[in-house]
Structures are given as C-alpha cells and as structure tokens.
Design a protein around this motif. Structure first.
Motif, PDB file in Angstrom:
ATOM      1  N   LYS A 193       0.837  -1.211   0.000  1.00  0.00           N
ATOM      2  CA  LYS A 193       0.000   0.000   0.000  1.00  0.00           C
ATOM      3  C   LYS A 193       0.873   1.262   0.000  1.00  0.00           C
ATOM      4  O   LYS A 193       0.572   2.228  -0.692  1.00  0.00           O
ATOM      5  CB  LYS A 193      -0.930   0.026   1.213  1.00  0.00           C
ATOM      6  CG  LYS A 193      -1.960  -1.073   1.211  1.00  0.00           C
ATOM      7  CD  LYS A 193      -3.187  -0.642   0.497  1.00  0.00           C
ATOM      8  CE  LYS A 193      -4.245  -1.706   0.685  1.00  0.00           C
ATOM      9  NZ  LYS A 193      -5.066  -1.850  -0.479  1.00  0.00           N
ATOM     10  N   GLN A 194       1.948   1.228   0.787  1.00  0.00           N
ATOM     11  CA  GLN A 194       2.863   2.374   0.862  1.00  0.00           C
ATOM     12  C   GLN A 194       3.498   2.624  -0.512  1.00  0.00           C
ATOM     13  O   GLN A 194       3.570   3.760  -0.976  1.00  0.00           O
ATOM     14  CB  GLN A 194       3.950   2.124   1.917  1.00  0.00           C
ATOM     15  CG  GLN A 194       4.823   3.327   2.203  1.00  0.00           C
ATOM     16  CD  GLN A 194       4.084   4.459   2.878  1.00  0.00           C
ATOM     17  OE1 GLN A 194       3.039   4.285   3.497  1.00  0.00           O
ATOM     18  NE2 GLN A 194       4.621   5.647   2.749  1.00  0.00           N
ATOM     19  N   ALA A 195       3.940   1.561  -1.169  1.00  0.00           N
ATOM     20  CA  ALA A 195       4.537   1.685  -2.502  1.00  0.00           C
ATOM     21  C   ALA A 195       3.517   2.239  -3.500  1.00  0.00           C
ATOM     22  O   ALA A 195       3.849   3.077  -4.347  1.00  0.00           O
ATOM     23  CB  ALA A 195       5.070   0.341  -2.972  1.00  0.00           C
ATOM     24  N   GLN A 196       2.269   1.798  -3.408  1.00  0.00           N
ATOM     25  CA  GLN A 196       1.226   2.301  -4.300  1.00  0.00           C
ATOM     26  C   GLN A 196       0.972   3.784  -4.071  1.00  0.00           C
ATOM     27  O   GLN A 196       0.753   4.545  -5.015  1.00  0.00           O
ATOM     28  CB  GLN A 196      -0.066   1.509  -4.108  1.00  0.00           C
ATOM     29  CG  GLN A 196       0.019   0.100  -4.642  1.00  0.00           C
ATOM     30  CD  GLN A 196      -1.196  -0.736  -4.268  1.00  0.00           C
ATOM     31  OE1 GLN A 196      -1.892  -0.446  -3.295  1.00  0.00           O
ATOM     32  NE2 GLN A 196      -1.440  -1.785  -5.040  1.00  0.00           N
ATOM     33  N   ARG A 197       1.000   4.224  -2.795  1.00  0.00           N
ATOM     34  CA  ARG A 197       0.770   5.636  -2.488  1.00  0.00           C
ATOM     35  C   ARG A 197       1.877   6.522  -3.048  1.00  0.00           C
ATOM     36  O   ARG A 197       1.652   7.683  -3.368  1.00  0.00           O
ATOM     37  CB  ARG A 197       0.689   5.842  -0.973  1.00  0.00           C
ATOM     38  CG  ARG A 197      -0.654   5.552  -0.364  1.00  0.00           C
ATOM     39  CD  ARG A 197      -0.818   6.131   1.021  1.00  0.00           C
ATOM     40  NE  ARG A 197      -0.415   5.389   2.179  1.00  0.00           N
ATOM     41  CZ  ARG A 197      -0.787   4.175   2.556  1.00  0.00           C
ATOM     42  NH1 ARG A 197      -1.578   3.484   1.796  1.00  0.00           N
ATOM     43  NH2 ARG A 197      -0.387   3.626   3.664  1.00  0.00           N
ATOM     44  N   GLU A 198       3.085   5.989  -3.146  1.00  0.00           N
ATOM     45  CA  GLU A 198       4.232   6.788  -3.570  1.00  0.00           C
ATOM     46  C   GLU A 198       4.578   6.614  -5.046  1.00  0.00           C
ATOM     47  O   GLU A 198       5.558   7.166  -5.521  1.00  0.00           O
ATOM     48  CB  GLU A 198       5.441   6.439  -2.697  1.00  0.00           C
ATOM     49  CG  GLU A 198       5.218   6.817  -1.239  1.00  0.00           C
ATOM     50  CD  GLU A 198       6.330   6.339  -0.330  1.00  0.00           C
ATOM     51  OE1 GLU A 198       7.309   5.749  -0.817  1.00  0.00           O
ATOM     52  OE2 GLU A 198       6.213   6.555   0.888  1.00  0.00           O
ATOM     53  N   THR A 199       3.773   5.855  -5.774  1.00  0.00           N
ATOM     54  CA  THR A 199       4.052   5.607  -7.187  1.00  0.00           C
ATOM     55  C   THR A 199       3.790   6.852  -8.020  1.00  0.00           C
ATOM     56  O   THR A 199       2.785   7.519  -7.854  1.00  0.00           O
ATOM     57  CB  THR A 199       3.181   4.438  -7.703  1.00  0.00           C
ATOM     58  OG1 THR A 199       3.557   3.264  -7.001  1.00  0.00           O
ATOM     59  CG2 THR A 199       3.375   4.215  -9.183  1.00  0.00           C
ATOM     60  N   ASN A 200       4.732   7.135  -8.910  1.00  0.00           N
ATOM     61  CA  ASN A 200       4.584   8.224  -9.868  1.00  0.00           C
ATOM     62  C   ASN A 200       5.000   7.653 -11.217  1.00  0.00           C
ATOM     63  O   ASN A 200       6.141   7.755 -11.627  1.00  0.00           O
ATOM     64  CB  ASN A 200       5.464   9.407  -9.489  1.00  0.00           C
ATOM     65  CG  ASN A 200       5.285  10.574 -10.446  1.00  0.00           C
ATOM     66  OD1 ASN A 200       4.533  10.504 -11.409  1.00  0.00           O
ATOM     67  ND2 ASN A 200       6.002  11.649 -10.182  1.00  0.00           N
ATOM     68  N   LYS A 201       4.055   7.025 -11.904  1.00  0.00           N
ATOM     69  CA  LYS A 201       4.348   6.347 -13.154  1.00  0.00           C
ATOM     70  C   LYS A 201       3.230   6.626 -14.154  1.00  0.00           C
ATOM     71  O   LYS A 201       2.062   6.553 -13.816  1.00  0.00           O
ATOM     72  CB  LYS A 201       4.459   4.844 -12.900  1.00  0.00           C
ATOM     73  CG  LYS A 201       4.909   4.043 -14.076  1.00  0.00           C
ATOM     74  CD  LYS A 201       5.109   2.594 -13.677  1.00  0.00           C
ATOM     75  CE  LYS A 201       5.580   1.779 -14.853  1.00  0.00           C
ATOM     76  NZ  LYS A 201       5.754   0.375 -14.514  1.00  0.00           N
ATOM     77  N   VAL A 202       3.631   6.962 -15.387  1.00  0.00           N
ATOM     78  CA  VAL A 202       2.689   7.187 -16.470  1.00  0.00           C
ATOM     79  C   VAL A 202       3.061   6.234 -17.594  1.00  0.00           C
ATOM     80  O   VAL A 202       4.218   6.194 -18.019  1.00  0.00           O
ATOM     81  CB  VAL A 202       2.756   8.644 -16.994  1.00  0.00           C
ATOM     82  CG1 VAL A 202       1.871   8.826 -18.198  1.00  0.00           C
ATOM     83  CG2 VAL A 202       2.385   9.614 -15.898  1.00  0.00           C
ATOM     84  N   VAL A 203       2.098   5.458 -18.046  1.00  0.00           N
ATOM     85  CA  VAL A 203       2.289   4.557 -19.186  1.00  0.00           C
ATOM     86  C   VAL A 203       1.105   4.756 -20.115  1.00  0.00           C
ATOM     87  O   VAL A 203      -0.039   4.661 -19.684  1.00  0.00           O
ATOM     88  CB  VAL A 203       2.367   3.076 -18.739  1.00  0.00           C
ATOM     89  CG1 VAL A 203       2.557   2.168 -19.938  1.00  0.00           C
ATOM     90  CG2 VAL A 203       3.485   2.868 -17.723  1.00  0.00           C
TER      91      VAL A 203
END
Length: 133
Positions: free
Chosen positions: A28-38
């Motif tokens: 969940k922490q990793a998902q909150r901090e994700t900054n990815k555009v595809v």
C-alpha cells in the motif's frame, strides 16, 4: 511437550499473520508513492526548436565563444503524441528524438513532474522510454 508444539504453532501463525500484514502495508505504501505514467500513443509530429542566441546583458550583442563561433542555447526536442483523442506536446531527449518515427505507435513510459515553460511551472507527463508497438 504437545502443549509446547501447539504454542509454537500458534506463535508461528501469529508471526506469519504479522509478516502478511507488513507485506500488505509495504505494498500500500509503494502504491501511495508511485509516480508512473504509461500510455500507448501515436507520434503525430517531431519538433526541433533551434536554440536562441545567447545575448550579453551589458552589450546587448550575441556572445562569441573562444573559438570565434556565435553562442546559442541548446536545441530543444519535442514530440507531439496522440492518444485516445488527446494530443500532448512534451519535451524529450535528443536520443529519443532521433529514434522515434512520425506516424508510428509507441508505448510511452515516464512520470508526472514539474515542467518550466516560459518561466512558469506546469505539472505534465515526462516521458523517458519509448517502445515501438
């Protein structure tokens, strides 16, 4: 002896439950901090904007380098992408500019970041990787 095994089993179950909870928390922490555009997009146009001359503030004349060549700011490379009815123009690296082809489709990968345009900051996608599809 049998009670000791039951306690050990319960302790192991508790440890496994705690480990699972920690794993979920980290996810969940990793998902909150994700900054990815595809995004899958078609290259509409590749745009090269020539660097403007570097002007000396005192003399108001274009600066000349030590080799006698007039100095200019570096060229900027842009791509205009079309995806699902939306058009995006964004700056890209020279390497990407030289490898992309107009009217071809690519998987564009990057992140959202601050982009400075004419002295103003904008939040826009910044693409770093392009894979032809």
């Amino acid at each position: 002896m049998a009670d000791n095994k039951k306690e050990l089993s319960q302790d192991e179950l508790i440890a496994q439950a705690v480990a699972q909870a920690n794993k979920q928390f980290e996810l969940k922490q990793a998902q909150r901090e994700t900054n990815k555009v595809v995004i899958g997009a078609r290259v509409q146009e590749l745009i090269l904007k020539e660097g403007s001359p570097i002007i000396d503030k005192e003399t108001k004349q274009q600066k000349i380098g030590p080799d006698g060549v007039a100095l200019c700011y570096p060229n900027k490379h842009f791509v205009k992408l079309e995806a699902m009815g939306v058009s995006i123009e964004t700056e890209i690296s020279k390497v990407n500019f030289e490898t992309l082809e107009e009217h071809k489709t690519y998987l564009c990968e990057g992140h959202i970041g601050l982009v400075k345009k004419f002295g103003n900051d904008f939040i826009e996608p910044i693409f770093r990787h392009f894979t032809r599809i």
